[in-house]
Design an enzyme around this catalytic site. Structure first.
Site, PDB file in Angstrom:
ATOM      1  N   ASP A 121     -40.163 -51.875   7.576  1.00  0.00           N
ATOM      2  CA  ASP A 121     -39.463 -52.193   6.328  1.00  0.00           C
ATOM      3  C   ASP A 121     -38.809 -53.566   6.366  1.00  0.00           C
ATOM      4  O   ASP A 121     -38.991 -54.383   5.459  1.00  0.00           O
ATOM      5  CB  ASP A 121     -38.376 -51.149   6.036  1.00  0.00           C
ATOM      6  CG  ASP A 121     -38.964 -49.801   5.654  1.00  0.00           C
ATOM      7  OD1 ASP A 121     -40.151 -49.545   5.933  1.00  0.00           O
ATOM      8  OD2 ASP A 121     -38.201 -49.000   5.082  1.00  0.00           O
ATOM      9  N   ARG A 170     -21.144 -50.057   9.102  1.00  0.00           N
ATOM     10  CA  ARG A 170     -21.475 -51.159   8.172  1.00  0.00           C
ATOM     11  C   ARG A 170     -20.487 -52.306   8.185  1.00  0.00           C
ATOM     12  O   ARG A 170     -20.883 -53.469   8.089  1.00  0.00           O
ATOM     13  CB  ARG A 170     -21.619 -50.628   6.745  1.00  0.00           C
ATOM     14  CG  ARG A 170     -22.598 -49.503   6.587  1.00  0.00           C
ATOM     15  CD  ARG A 170     -23.996 -49.891   7.012  1.00  0.00           C
ATOM     16  NE  ARG A 170     -24.752 -48.692   7.335  1.00  0.00           N
ATOM     17  CZ  ARG A 170     -25.799 -48.665   8.126  1.00  0.00           C
ATOM     18  NH1 ARG A 170     -26.224 -49.773   8.727  1.00  0.00           N
ATOM     19  NH2 ARG A 170     -26.430 -47.543   8.363  1.00  0.00           N
ATOM     20  N   ASP A 196     -24.951 -47.284   1.658  1.00  0.00           N
ATOM     21  CA  ASP A 196     -24.912 -48.356   2.647  1.00  0.00           C
ATOM     22  C   ASP A 196     -24.933 -49.736   2.015  1.00  0.00           C
ATOM     23  O   ASP A 196     -24.286 -50.655   2.500  1.00  0.00           O
ATOM     24  CB  ASP A 196     -26.060 -48.201   3.635  1.00  0.00           C
ATOM     25  CG  ASP A 196     -25.763 -47.085   4.622  1.00  0.00           C
ATOM     26  OD1 ASP A 196     -24.573 -46.816   4.856  1.00  0.00           O
ATOM     27  OD2 ASP A 196     -26.712 -46.488   5.146  1.00  0.00           O
ATOM     28  N   SER A 224     -35.297 -39.641   6.704  1.00  0.00           N
ATOM     29  CA  SER A 224     -34.653 -40.944   6.743  1.00  0.00           C
ATOM     30  C   SER A 224     -33.488 -40.829   7.715  1.00  0.00           C
ATOM     31  O   SER A 224     -32.636 -39.965   7.560  1.00  0.00           O
ATOM     32  CB  SER A 224     -34.167 -41.289   5.330  1.00  0.00           C
ATOM     33  OG  SER A 224     -33.327 -42.407   5.381  1.00  0.00           O
TER      34      SER A 224
END
Lengths: 403, 403, 403, 403
Positions: B16, B96, B125, B179
């Site tokens: 990705d 994050r 996110d 995921s």
């Protein structure tokens, strides 16, 4: 000593409250009405009748309050997901308001002028009991012998019993080394070796649950049905509130679920260490959260979370019969109208494992929107940019100004 | 398309982000700086270098941030006992802010004008990442390809890779049906069969923990040393924050501790179902509460409890770098000065059993006062009467007025 | 009666505390140390020396604590924008912690074993005073004569004074019909005709302010300079905290500002009616909010607002010296670093009219962004669509599900 | 451009919304339904009919919503004592939910597919309006021209009007230099010289109130009758909610009451400066608190205070139609059952002076207990000792442990 003629006494039939019974008669030259309630403590209440009669009591109330206890106290409290200090499910706290209410009613029925109980002056229970009594009957007299008399130890009590011919059979055989309290929601242990919080409790202390080590090797799977936040059926079988809790206690205890060992802060100002077994309640809390996770709006759930500790503190401190608890309950109950559906879970060696939740009518979970796959436009990802940009605006302005 | 010359990309080395890398070059005719951080996700980061080089990248940042991650993000968060929606330990959320901070620094170091990431437009996110970037660098450009391009599925991506000669080895072998996201604090699973919240996850999904069924029959006992709310040693051995978390992950995972299966409310507005493994963090939360139970004043603990959900929501929603999170942190850290001592616990088949807590310097537990035995006057039980009477006064006045 | 040898008494020099002085000597056969503090109550404190000497006291403390009072108590409290029950600026509450602290210090300096005060058993002040004393000196004895003796009325006191030869000059001339308390922050009135909350106070009751009717026809304009949330100068003239408050009291009182007439809830459980004059404090609160409105981040301001009532309740109830008040103060003080700048306002016949606020260094007000005119792209209006869409998402999903 | 056939437009009859009307027809080739509501803004709404007709509109809704506005929106909000950021009475915020609701109903009545409004992309009103529309009609289209078109200034608008033959009489004569909004609760001013928060507004800006300087020299005394938290009569005369607010606006405005000048934080992220006149609302807030002060239990009042800012923020941000606002309202309304009685007050040159409150049925004020005189044993002062001792216990234990 005062103009007290008749006292309603919370009477267990044990030594302590039998001594209180005698002591009240002596001190106040008054009649005694005994009140013994079955709230699921796991001991027969009927024997208390013979003991009270043997002590000369003429008005004896023995009542099964289990159903009322779970329906009107335990269930509403669990709608709030109440936990005190991150751990405690309030098993002792929630029983007092019901006892206080029923005693105040018996005072009216019997024309008594006072109530009395066997709670000590160091604990929370005196507060919970008396706040309830005063709230429901503002002019009532409360007699708390432990705060009045000079007896401070078991020896003092035994000497008093002997002196006043309190029958020998009142003394229980082997005394537990712990101070215990039980009802359908839980059993608690305090005192003894627990008074050092570095000590581990003995395995034999626990009564309602096996240790996870001794639990079965095969998980038990359950499906709980919820209506308006309350469990109404298990594995498809309709049950009353007390039946639900009794069943959950049995199976969860058998699977090692529900033990707790903690240091808590009492309302009267000191820390104390308690061990608790709450098998059914532990399942109820986790399952209720799972049911809410599917059916409650996010901000409603967060509002409840923000108020939860406050609600729990009110219950812990004895303010069940206060207008602020009732105001919070109104809000909580309002939110539960949509908490309908089923939760599946497994019990296994101390673990409660949620394995499914569904709500035919009230689910807010939208697979179409949540999916990681193509959602056919149900959600426009470009919206996220504006959402983030405006939420960031104040942070950016601050950073630009040099913060 | 705009005046973007250089973009710092959060680059995993996977398919990705390799596609994003190419796409950014095409769209913006810009240089790319890749940034790959080891925050304990359990995959080698060094291979990302060769992949980035193969794609023609000249500035490649590969960094081990594990220690900083646990010390400056995980530890402060656990001082707050933060849990989102009653269950979630914020494993994804807390990583994050660090990534955002480091990328903004690299932007400055490399003279770039933008950052880019591979988070989708449906998730939290993107918000956490971008709020951090904007707060730390208010003029920065953020490029979120998933919100811009038209590719919506894996097939689209593979076609794009083929068309743009993105090396075959970028495609992972057997694709996980979930995921996933991982760092030293946790690993998460979303998507696939989890998108129906009535489905139980397959046992083989879980990667960091054994099931309680498969855990050892013998408990493991641990002693944790706390200084100012943080674990500094285990079983007497001093460890850095990352060492602590790594060790706890290993032993707690081996004992079946730390699995969670929940439906949560995303900040962007929908519910989603996630499964999480947080072995070490689950131990840390429970042990920290035990340490606080002995050392924190009651009202300080309750203040923390009342603010906890708010703090957790800030972290979940991405407001780590906001002044309100920082103000709350100031309060929380102030309370932790006295959270010193030891906690003993057992890990056993999914259970964390606290079996002792002590604090030589900061215990507020007074055995002399708490005891059920004679306390030699340390506590005057008669005081309880006035305490109850005045607390009941408003309730009695209300009852007298007819309420 | 007990082993008390020396008592530090909060001594005003008036009849009541002179009687207490004698009574303590009689009851405890102890030495008395008097402590008289000037905290801006507007009466000379020096005369208390002669009175104490006349009563045979050998250790006499008379101190001016005005500066400390405003700097360390009033100012920190105003950083929190504290208001109790929507109205009360906590004028009485905030003085007790300082008195308690200083008395505990004098106990140590003089080798005394107890403190005593003239507060009644019905009020908040006994609680505030004693909580402070116990928190700062856990083993201290507190003697509260009004809770011990049998005197219940003024007549009882006068009889006692006569019997014990307490000098006549101790009796004030014309007795105020109100129970009053004053310090640099405010003066309060309770009792007398105020005990019926339907009665309007007489105009002559008020002492520190003219009525708005009698205030000047010309407004007074002031500019206040703030540094970290505190006023440091007025109209460009640097002042100490006590100077600031004294000046604001003077000018605001002259313009009819700062009267309050309310029914409040005491900590000891009953409602009471009080009238207050807080001229300077009323200005400080409004001006501080104006200064914050320009300089505080939105969410920080809202966090403060959400905690404000809790902070105010702590101060009202006497928990200044508690760790939870200190934890909150840490948060509040942290937020005030940026509260710098100027506020302009007008005083006019009871009104405080803010007419300007500016902050050269810390303003978050961006005219460029806020403008209704063309902003040259500082703000992209299209972002609002995504912002609204995502904030509405949960509401839309709920509506689609039939709610 | 899309498949929109009919749009319901919030139409004032002024130039801006007339331009929007034309623009919508042009852009979407759609029919327009105009909706003009009288919510007490003080301008005739009937003229909007002729203007709409002149522009070719066939479906024209003109409605008087004043009574519904005050009864179902303003009154419930004042039960919460809602104030945003310490100052703002939410006059603009509270009108949007009603407009949104009525427009959504008209969409259904007319078979339209979209709604449109004239709020800009920088303000709160778009959010309030659209969140309401989406919550009540989740599939609705919202067209917000100011976020779509390129016109950014008055000149652009005038050019557009000219080009599209929008009748000249639409242009108001002398344009106010301020952006204004009005309804029965308030009138607001933004923009112009107010964009510098150091500037004082011109006296001539204010429209609904005289300045305190110009107010009458004689106070006006009012008695308000409350039933369940709502005013039902003034000076003994029964009035509907709208009549109450209209009357209070008139008399309070005449006495200089209700002006506010503040800097506030918008939901969309920037600070803005606004001036507000809320004469009647300012009286309502203060009087309602006075009524509650006599009738609400202390802890209920404090619970309301702790939740107030949260409630106000929800209204400000546009979440009237959210489940969390409704849950809070349930709690608030529950508390108001006892808020019955009378409040007396004086209006004088900008001041609202409470001079009495009484409640025949629901007063919790007990003169017998509160009195400073002998209370015949209604309150036992000795109880205070135990109350203080136990409240101090945790502080003493902490101090003994060396804190």
């Amino acid at each position: 000593m005062s103009d007290i003629n008749k006292v309603v006494l919370a009477y267990s039939g044990g030594l302590d409250t039998s001594i209180i019974l005698k002591w009240l008669e002596d001190q106040y030259q008054c009649e005694i009405v005994t009140f013994t309630a079955d709230i699921g403590q796991g001991e027969e209440v009927e024997p208390a009748r013979a003991k009270a009669e043997a002590l000369g009591v003429k008005e004896i109330y023995i009542e099964d309050l289990c159903e009322e206890f779970v329906r009107d106290y335990v269930y509403p409290m669990f709608r709030a997901n109440a936990i005190y200090e991150g751990e405690y499910l309030l098993g002792t706290s929630i029983a007092r308001p019901l006892i206080a209410k029923r005693m105040v009613e018996i005072v009216k029925e019997t024309g008594a002028d006072a109530v009395s109980h066997g709670a000590t002056g160091k604990g929370n229970d005196q507060v919970r009991f008396e706040l309830g009594a005063y709230a429901l009957s503002p002019g009532i007299e409360v007699i708390a012998p432990w705060r009045i008399w000079d007896m401070n130890s078991r020896e003092d009590l035994l000497a008093y019993a002997e002196k006043h011919n309190i029958p020998v059979e009142m003394k229980r055989g082997k005394q537990s080394p712990y101070s215990m309290d039980a009802n359908l929601l839980h059993i608690s242990y305090e005192g003894g070796i627990l008074e050092d919080p570095w000590n581990e409790p003995d395995e034999e202390m626990w009564r309602w649950s096996v240790s996870p080590q001794n639990a079965p090797d095969t998980p038990l799977e359950l499906t709980l049905d919820y209506v308006q936040g309350d469990i109404v059926a298990i594995d498809g079988e309709k049950m009353t509130p007390a039946q639900v809790l009794r069943y959950l206690n049995k199976v969860a205890g058998a699977h090692g679920v529900g033990r707790l060992d903690m240091v808590e802060n009492r309302y009267v100002g000191m820390k104390s260490r308690g061990c608790y077994e709450t098998p059914g309640g532990t399942v109820m809390l986790k399952a209720h959260r799972a049911m809410e996770s599917l059916t409650l709006d996010r901000e409603v759930a967060h509002l409840k979370d923000d108020l939860m500790a406050r609600y729990a503190k009110l219950v812990y401190n004895g303010y069940w019969w206060s207008p602020e608890r009732q105001a919070l309950q109104t809000l909580i109950d309002e939110t539960q109208q949509v908490v309908n559906g089923q939760v599946r879970l497994k019990l296994y060696k101390g673990n409660i494992i949620i394995i499914g939740r569904q709500s035919a009518e009230n689910s807010l979970f939208s697979e179409a929107i949540a999916t990681f796959e193509d959602d056919d436009g149900a959600y426009n990802q470009k919206d996220a940019e504006g959402f983030i940009k405006l939420n960031a605006l104040r942070l950016r302005i601050a950073a630009l100004s040099g913060r």
